[in-house]
Motif scaffolding. Structure first.
Motif, PDB file in Angstrom:
ATOM      1  N   ASN A 137      52.680   7.468  95.197  1.00 47.08           N
ATOM      2  CA  ASN A 137      53.064   6.062  95.282  1.00 47.08           C
ATOM      3  C   ASN A 137      52.052   5.227  96.054  1.00 47.08           C
ATOM      4  O   ASN A 137      52.313   4.055  96.329  1.00 47.08           O
ATOM      5  N   LEU A 138      50.904   5.815  96.385  1.00 49.32           N
ATOM      6  CA  LEU A 138      49.926   5.130  97.222  1.00 49.32           C
ATOM      7  C   LEU A 138      49.283   3.971  96.457  1.00 49.32           C
ATOM      8  O   LEU A 138      48.756   4.147  95.360  1.00 49.32           O
ATOM      9  N   HIS A 139      49.337   2.793  97.067  1.00 48.30           N
ATOM     10  CA  HIS A 139      48.724   1.597  96.487  1.00 48.30           C
ATOM     11  C   HIS A 139      47.435   1.231  97.207  1.00 48.30           C
ATOM     12  O   HIS A 139      46.498   0.755  96.566  1.00 48.30           O
ATOM     13  N   LEU A 140      47.408   1.406  98.520  1.00 50.68           N
ATOM     14  CA  LEU A 140      46.244   1.005  99.307  1.00 50.68           C
ATOM     15  C   LEU A 140      45.778   2.166 100.170  1.00 50.68           C
ATOM     16  O   LEU A 140      46.573   2.772 100.887  1.00 50.68           O
ATOM     17  N   LEU A 141      44.468   2.454 100.107  1.00 48.09           N
ATOM     18  CA  LEU A 141      43.869   3.508 100.924  1.00 48.09           C
ATOM     19  C   LEU A 141      42.574   2.980 101.523  1.00 48.09           C
ATOM     20  O   LEU A 141      41.627   2.649 100.809  1.00 48.09           O
ATOM     21  N   ARG A 142      42.573   2.874 102.853  1.00 50.88           N
ATOM     22  CA  ARG A 142      41.375   2.419 103.582  1.00 50.88           C
ATOM     23  C   ARG A 142      41.017   3.459 104.632  1.00 50.88           C
ATOM     24  O   ARG A 142      41.764   3.669 105.594  1.00 50.88           O
TER      25      ARG A 142
ATOM     26  N   LEU B  16      41.070   0.402  97.233  1.00 55.76           N
ATOM     27  CA  LEU B  16      40.392   1.594  97.734  1.00 55.76           C
ATOM     28  C   LEU B  16      39.163   1.176  98.503  1.00 55.76           C
ATOM     29  O   LEU B  16      38.270   0.517  97.965  1.00 55.76           O
ATOM     30  N   ASN B  17      39.106   1.549  99.773  1.00 60.54           N
ATOM     31  CA  ASN B  17      37.943   1.251 100.606  1.00 60.54           C
ATOM     32  C   ASN B  17      37.570   2.496 101.399  1.00 60.54           C
ATOM     33  O   ASN B  17      38.257   2.873 102.346  1.00 60.54           O
ATOM     34  N   LEU B  18      36.480   3.144 100.983  1.00 61.84           N
ATOM     35  CA  LEU B  18      35.952   4.330 101.667  1.00 61.84           C
ATOM     36  C   LEU B  18      34.537   4.061 102.165  1.00 61.84           C
ATOM     37  O   LEU B  18      33.749   4.991 102.368  1.00 61.84           O
ATOM     38  N   SER B  19      34.190   2.816 102.379  1.00 60.45           N
ATOM     39  CA  SER B  19      32.824   2.434 102.724  1.00 60.45           C
ATOM     40  C   SER B  19      32.433   2.902 104.125  1.00 60.45           C
ATOM     41  O   SER B  19      33.278   3.236 104.953  1.00 60.45           O
ATOM     42  N   ASP B  20      31.132   2.933 104.357  1.00 61.25           N
ATOM     43  CA  ASP B  20      30.560   3.274 105.659  1.00 61.25           C
ATOM     44  C   ASP B  20      31.004   4.652 106.150  1.00 61.25           C
ATOM     45  O   ASP B  20      31.534   4.805 107.249  1.00 61.25           O
ATOM     46  N   ASN B  21      30.796   5.655 105.311  1.00 56.77           N
ATOM     47  CA  ASN B  21      31.015   7.056 105.665  1.00 56.77           C
ATOM     48  C   ASN B  21      29.811   7.866 105.187  1.00 56.77           C
ATOM     49  O   ASN B  21      28.705   7.318 105.088  1.00 56.77           O
ATOM     50  N   HIS B  22      30.015   9.150 104.924  1.00 55.15           N
ATOM     51  CA  HIS B  22      28.915  10.009 104.468  1.00 55.15           C
ATOM     52  C   HIS B  22      29.321  10.760 103.201  1.00 55.15           C
ATOM     53  O   HIS B  22      28.942  11.922 103.007  1.00 55.15           O
TER      54      HIS B  22
ATOM     55  N   SER C 290      44.072   4.852  87.542  1.00 54.64           N
ATOM     56  CA  SER C 290      44.804   3.600  87.742  1.00 54.64           C
ATOM     57  C   SER C 290      44.193   2.477  86.904  1.00 54.64           C
ATOM     58  O   SER C 290      42.979   2.355  86.775  1.00 54.64           O
ATOM     59  N   GLN C 291      45.059   1.637  86.357  1.00 60.96           N
ATOM     60  CA  GLN C 291      44.646   0.441  85.633  1.00 60.96           C
ATOM     61  C   GLN C 291      44.993  -0.827  86.409  1.00 60.96           C
ATOM     62  O   GLN C 291      44.928  -1.925  85.859  1.00 60.96           O
ATOM     63  N   THR C 292      45.336  -0.650  87.697  1.00 60.29           N
ATOM     64  CA  THR C 292      45.787  -1.793  88.504  1.00 60.29           C
ATOM     65  C   THR C 292      44.870  -2.077  89.681  1.00 60.29           C
ATOM     66  O   THR C 292      45.253  -2.760  90.625  1.00 60.29           O
ATOM     67  N   LEU C 293      43.654  -1.567  89.667  1.00 64.41           N
ATOM     68  CA  LEU C 293      42.740  -1.752  90.795  1.00 64.41           C
ATOM     69  C   LEU C 293      42.394  -3.226  90.974  1.00 64.41           C
ATOM     70  O   LEU C 293      42.087  -3.928  90.014  1.00 64.41           O
ATOM     71  N   ASP C 294      42.422  -3.700  92.235  1.00 64.18           N
ATOM     72  CA  ASP C 294      41.956  -5.051  92.512  1.00 64.18           C
ATOM     73  C   ASP C 294      40.804  -5.068  93.512  1.00 64.18           C
ATOM     74  O   ASP C 294      39.998  -5.988  93.498  1.00 64.18           O
ATOM     75  N   ILE C 295      40.707  -4.060  94.387  1.00 62.89           N
ATOM     76  CA  ILE C 295      39.587  -3.973  95.327  1.00 62.89           C
ATOM     77  C   ILE C 295      39.072  -2.536  95.347  1.00 62.89           C
ATOM     78  O   ILE C 295      39.840  -1.597  95.566  1.00 62.89           O
ATOM     79  N   VAL C 296      37.759  -2.389  95.123  1.00 66.81           N
ATOM     80  CA  VAL C 296      37.098  -1.092  95.264  1.00 66.81           C
ATOM     81  C   VAL C 296      35.830  -1.304  96.078  1.00 66.81           C
ATOM     82  O   VAL C 296      34.939  -2.055  95.672  1.00 66.81           O
ATOM     83  N   SER C 297      35.754  -0.678  97.259  1.00 62.46           N
ATOM     84  CA  SER C 297      34.577  -0.760  98.110  1.00 62.46           C
ATOM     85  C   SER C 297      34.185   0.641  98.542  1.00 62.46           C
ATOM     86  O   SER C 297      34.920   1.303  99.276  1.00 62.46           O
ATOM     87  N   LEU C 298      33.020   1.086  98.061  1.00 56.46           N
ATOM     88  CA  LEU C 298      32.507   2.422  98.382  1.00 56.46           C
ATOM     89  C   LEU C 298      31.098   2.315  98.957  1.00 56.46           C
ATOM     90  O   LEU C 298      30.325   3.276  98.884  1.00 56.46           O
ATOM     91  N   LYS C 299      30.755   1.187  99.506  1.00 57.77           N
ATOM     92  CA  LYS C 299      29.386   0.951  99.967  1.00 57.77           C
ATOM     93  C   LYS C 299      29.028   1.861 101.141  1.00 57.77           C
ATOM     94  O   LYS C 299      29.890   2.436 101.810  1.00 57.77           O
ATOM     95  N   GLN C 300      27.727   1.972 101.383  1.00 63.42           N
ATOM     96  CA  GLN C 300      27.172   2.686 102.538  1.00 63.42           C
ATOM     97  C   GLN C 300      27.618   4.144 102.585  1.00 63.42           C
ATOM     98  O   GLN C 300      28.172   4.626 103.560  1.00 63.42           O
TER      99      GLN C 300
ATOM    100  N   TYR D 118      37.225  -7.477  93.578  1.00 63.12           N
ATOM    101  CA  TYR D 118      36.157  -7.041  94.478  1.00 63.12           C
ATOM    102  C   TYR D 118      35.627  -5.708  93.972  1.00 63.12           C
ATOM    103  O   TYR D 118      36.381  -4.734  93.871  1.00 63.12           O
ATOM    104  N   LEU D 119      34.318  -5.639  93.669  1.00 65.64           N
ATOM    105  CA  LEU D 119      33.667  -4.377  93.335  1.00 65.64           C
ATOM    106  C   LEU D 119      32.407  -4.275  94.180  1.00 65.64           C
ATOM    107  O   LEU D 119      31.426  -4.983  93.938  1.00 65.64           O
ATOM    108  N   ILE D 120      32.441  -3.403  95.196  1.00 65.97           N
ATOM    109  CA  ILE D 120      31.352  -3.284  96.159  1.00 65.97           C
ATOM    110  C   ILE D 120      30.904  -1.830  96.209  1.00 65.97           C
ATOM    111  O   ILE D 120      31.606  -0.963  96.744  1.00 65.97           O
ATOM    112  N   LEU D 121      29.723  -1.556  95.633  1.00 62.41           N
ATOM    113  CA  LEU D 121      29.191  -0.191  95.548  1.00 62.41           C
ATOM    114  C   LEU D 121      27.792  -0.105  96.144  1.00 62.41           C
ATOM    115  O   LEU D 121      27.052   0.847  95.863  1.00 62.41           O
ATOM    116  N   SER D 122      27.405  -1.037  96.965  1.00 66.99           N
ATOM    117  CA  SER D 122      26.029  -1.114  97.472  1.00 66.99           C
ATOM    118  C   SER D 122      25.693  -0.006  98.455  1.00 66.99           C
ATOM    119  O   SER D 122      26.575   0.671  98.997  1.00 66.99           O
TER     120      SER D 122
END
Length: 866
Positions: free
Chosen positions: A386-391, A414-420, A430-440, A459-463
């Motif tokens: 049932n998880l909707h948001l994971l930061r 989904l925000n997993l940015s600034d890790n290794h 999922s077909q309901t994504l509104d924010i995806v940030s996997l940068k850094q 929001y699509l942030i993959l830098s």
């Protein structure tokens, strides 16, 4: 018995008719005066579809908005009108619910509404009564038990007459334009002894919190009310209290009871957001056994979580973010009923335990961002469907992103940015994504196709990864995309043409990849773009003329490419443009004068360095830089250029203070001009002295001539000045000593003459600031100026420091000087010998050694000069 049945069946139709007639009469009991008052009230307002855009009830739940008064027809009974409820006996109106009814207009103090004297329930929330005062006549509705005036734009003072509503049980008022007179808030709490629920949002109370609260109080919500002082501990002991919220009141100090609270058994929700609760969470929290919502965010809390807190087994919502809390993250898995958990921006550490994860079968939101978590994300997780948001951003997590995350069916954020993290980004279920940030991270492989088919993604942030491949044109299927950041990867190919047709896009960052070809994207009229960063690629050709359609554009960075064009002066018509970076390309030709006053009026950073610009220095261009003519030295707030999202910030490479630096965020006070490494000619214009907001000025490596304008001393906040490698002549203006912020000065390799100014910042600059100027004298150079040591130069005394008039005279002068210095040296050595042999005092010794040093130094200087 049969006879009774026969009589019953005979009179049954009559009874039914009588019953229907009676019920019908009951439903038409609305007195004419009540109906007339409601009709008059209706006609005071218009229906506006903008009046109720955002509608919520007092619990924060979204509700539907529609014009209820459209059903108010004279031909029908007013008790049947939408939002109107009548007393079953008298027919008088006792309830009026017009929440979110799209009403717009002035609410008059003598409104016919006040003729409904029997009202017990009145809800006018979610309408637009802009400029209207809250009438004192509300205090005459003495039967009122429920009054809601929130989110309807009332203004002015809250009348003291509201305190007369002694039967009031629910009171809700919201408006940042409303305020209490001194002591009226205390009067209200003193008189409303039946009060159960109190909601004040944005109301300026500006007082301490009184002690006299109703003993019946179950709900107390105060938000952004300018209360100050210390929250009375008695509030925590109100025996019927179920929900307590103090939000966004940083000047309010909260001290929790250290022993059991009287409200422990009843309190279900405690929300203290952005108040001052400095210290630790006390063990007394362990008594709040009915608590299901605990929000203690941004409260300056510190230390570890007390063990009794783990006894609160009913906790469903737990927000402890933005504090200084510490301890192991694994302890929180004891809350088995958690649905929403936000612990971001603390000092929690440890690893994630997949066995505990599987206990959270109802978990919808999980935020552990900005902590010190280590290790990898567990792979054997199956219970969190049932998880909707994971930061989990900004931690020290590593390994691959497990497949269960990509398989979550209802994931939206989904925000997993600034890790290794490493490995590929898998396809999302999922077909309901509104924010995806996997940068850094260190992610690699292509951009997943499933990401490019998300209808809700904005929001699509993959830098800052190692992604490869081309940018597929299907990315334009993301019709509501607002931020697209694919910068600092290994992407190649051309920029998709269709990107210019994405009407909602505000940030487009494709910087630092290997993109090639020309920029042939046609940017449509009416686009929302604020930021375009294509820097650090292999782009060729010209600057696309369709950029003129980006009327909101604040940042344009095309640096470090292979663009070949003349200066795109027409970009100056973009009234919001603040940063223009064209450095390190193949731009060429002169920058022609422009007499258009509005060109580049808002520019803060302009970098044209390392190109082939030529011709006269563009004086008129500088005349248009209106924002640079304002100094922000005393500004107390830190503002950044182009910041529209916490997940994306503008970075910029600048040359300042002799270094090439990357600014991760660009302050509005970073006002920079860099025209270095071109072929500009002419003089440095005096007009630059008007740009008093300048922090960095770099005109080095050009062909500039003439003097350094003394007007530069007006640049009071200038930190870096580089005029090196030009043909500048004359003296260094003494007025530049007033530049007390100047940290780096480079005037090297010009034709400057005269004495270097002394004092303040000029006493800190080294030889490198002046080298290559043979005519300069004074500290820190070896050539001193007259009076540098407090003793006039011998050359000046004898007049031999003038221009040579002939070879013979020069030889005679040199010989005379040499004889004089030679005699002086002999005399000096004799004195030293005599002193040493007779043991003269030490101060005479120091004086003679200094005299000898001066004689030898001046001999060397004069010899070198000739």
């Amino acid at each position: 018995m049969g006879y009774v049945k026969l009589v019953f069946f005979m009179i049954f139709p009559f009874l039914c008719q009588l019953s229907l007639s009676f019920c019908s009469s009951l439903s038409h009991l609305c007195p004419k005066d009540q109906a007339l008052a409601l009709q008059q009230f209706k006609h005071m307002f218009t229906i506006s579809h903008d009046a109720s855009d955002y509608c919520f009830d007092i619990t924060g739940q979204s509700i539907q908005s529609y014009p209820k008064t459209l059903s108010w027809n004279k031909s029908t009974d007013c008790c049947s009108w939408d939002g109107v409820y009548c007393d079953e006996t008298t027919g008088k109106v006792i309830e009026l619910n017009l929440t979110c009814s799209k009403l717009q207009g002035r609410f008059h103090s003598n409104s016919s509404l006040f003729q409904l004297s029997n009202l017990k329930w009145l809800d006018l929330s979610g309408n637009d009564f802009s400029g209207s005062l809250i009438s004192p006549k509300f205090g005459e509705l003495s039967s009122l038990k429920h009054l809601d005036l929130s989110f309807s734009s009332f203004t002015g003072l809250i009348p003291a007459e509201i305190s007369r509503l002694s039967k009031l049980q629910v009171l809700s008022i919201e408006s940042s334009l409303l305020r209490f007179e001194p002591h009226n808030f205390e009067l209200l709490l003193k008189n409303l002894t039946q009060l159960r629920e109190l909601y004040f949002y944005g109301v300026n109370i500006s007082s301490t919190i009184p002690l006299n609260f109703s003993s019946y109080l179950t709900t107390l919500h105060l938000r952004n009310t300018q209360l100050y002082g210390t929250l009375p501990e008695g509030i925590f002991h109100l025996s019927n209290l179920e929900s307590l919220a103090f939000l966004e009141i940083p000047q309010l100090t909260v001290r929790f009871p250290t022993t059991k609270w009287n409200s422990s058994a009843s309190l279900q929700m405690l929300n203290l957001y952005s108040v001052n609760a400095t210290g630790r969470i006390p063990e007394s929290f362990g008594h709040l056994t009915s608590l299901h919502t605990l929000i203690l965010a941004s409260c300056n809390l510190s230390g570890s979580i007390p063990k009794p807190l783990w006894n609160l087994t009913n906790i469903e919502l737990l927000y402890l973010d933005d504090n200084h809390l510490e301890g192991s993250i694994s302890d929180f898995f004891r809350f088995g009923k958690l649905r929403f958990s936000s612990l971001g921006n603390n000092n929690f550490n440890g690893k994630l335990d997949f066995l505990s994860f599987n206990r959270w079968t109802q978990l919808a939101l999980l935020d552990f961002s900005f902590n010190s978590l280590t290790g990898s994300i567990p792979s054997n997780v199956s219970g969190i469907q049932n998880l909707h948001l994971l930061r989990l951003s900004s931690n020290h997590l590593n390994g691959t992103i497990p497949s269960w995350i990509f398989s979550l069916p209802s994931l939206t954020h989904l925000n997993l940015s600034d890790n290794h993290f490493s490995g590929n980004i898998q396809e999302f279920k999922s077909q309901t994504l509104d924010i995806v940030s996997l940068k850094q991270n260190q992610l690699q492989g292509p951009i997943p196709k499933s990401l490019l088919n998300q209808r809700d993604l904005f929001y699509l942030i993959l830098s800052h990864n190692n992604l490869s491949g081309q940018i597929a044109s299907t990315i334009c299927n993301l019709t509501i995309l607002t931020v697209l950041d694919l910068g600092s990867n290994n992407l190649e190919g051309t920029i998709p043409l269709c990107l210019g047709e994405m009407s909602q896009l505000m940030i487009l960052d494709l910087s630092n990849n290997s993109l090639s070809g020309i920029i042939n994207t046609t940017l449509s009229i009416g686009n929302e773009l604020r930021v375009i960063k294509f820097d650090g690629n292999k782009l060729e050709g010209k600057v696309p003329q369709s950029l003129i359609n980006c009327k909101y554009l604040a940042v344009l960075d095309l640096s470090n490419n292979e663009l070949s064009d003349t200066f795109p002066k027409w970009l100056g018509a973009l009234l919001e443009l603040q940063i223009l970076n064209l450095r390190s390309n193949k731009f060429y030709g002169p920058i022609k004068d422009s007499r258009t006053d509005s060109l580049f009026a808002q520019i803060r950073v302009i970098d044209l360095s390392s190109n082939g610009f030529s011709g006269d220095f563009p004086v008129r261009l500088f005349e248009n830089f209106e924002t640079m003519k304002i100094s922000s030295e005393k500004s107390g707030t830190r503002e950044y250029v182009g910041d529209i999202s916490d997940d994306y910030t503008i970075s910029l490479i600048v040359t300042t203070k002799g270094l090439e630096l990357e600014l991760p965020r660009v302050l509005t006070t970073n006002i920079i001009i860099n025209l270095s490494n071109n072929r500009f000619e002419g003089q440095i214009p005096i007009i630059i002295g008007d740009l008093i907001g300048l922090r960095t000025l770099n005109l080095s490596h050009n062909r500039l001539e003439g003097d350094i304008p003394a007007s530069l001393h007006h640049l009071s906040v200038l930190e870096s000045l580089d005029l090196s490698y030009n043909k500048i002549s004359g003296e260094i203006p003494q007025q530049l000593v007033s530049l007390t912020f100047l940290a780096v000065l480079n005037l090297s390799h010009n034709h400057l003459v005269g004495c270097i100014p002394k004092g303040k910042q000029f006493d800190t600059f080294e030889n490198s600031s002046y080298q290559g100027n043979d005519g300069l004298r004074g500290l820190p150079l070896s050539k001193d100026c007259g009076g540098d040591e407090g003793v006039p130069q011998a050359a000046n005394l004898y007049g031999i420091d003038q221009e040579e008039e002939g070879g013979d005279s020069a030889i005679i002068s040199w010989q005379a000087v040499l004889m004089g210095y030679g005699c002086g040296l002999v005399i000096g050595l004799s004195i030293i010998y005599t002193m040493l042999s007779t043991q003269y005092p030490a101060w005479i010794s120091r004086m003679d050694v200094e005299l000898e040093h001066k004689i030898l130094t001046r001999m060397r200087k004069h010899k070198k000069r000739h």
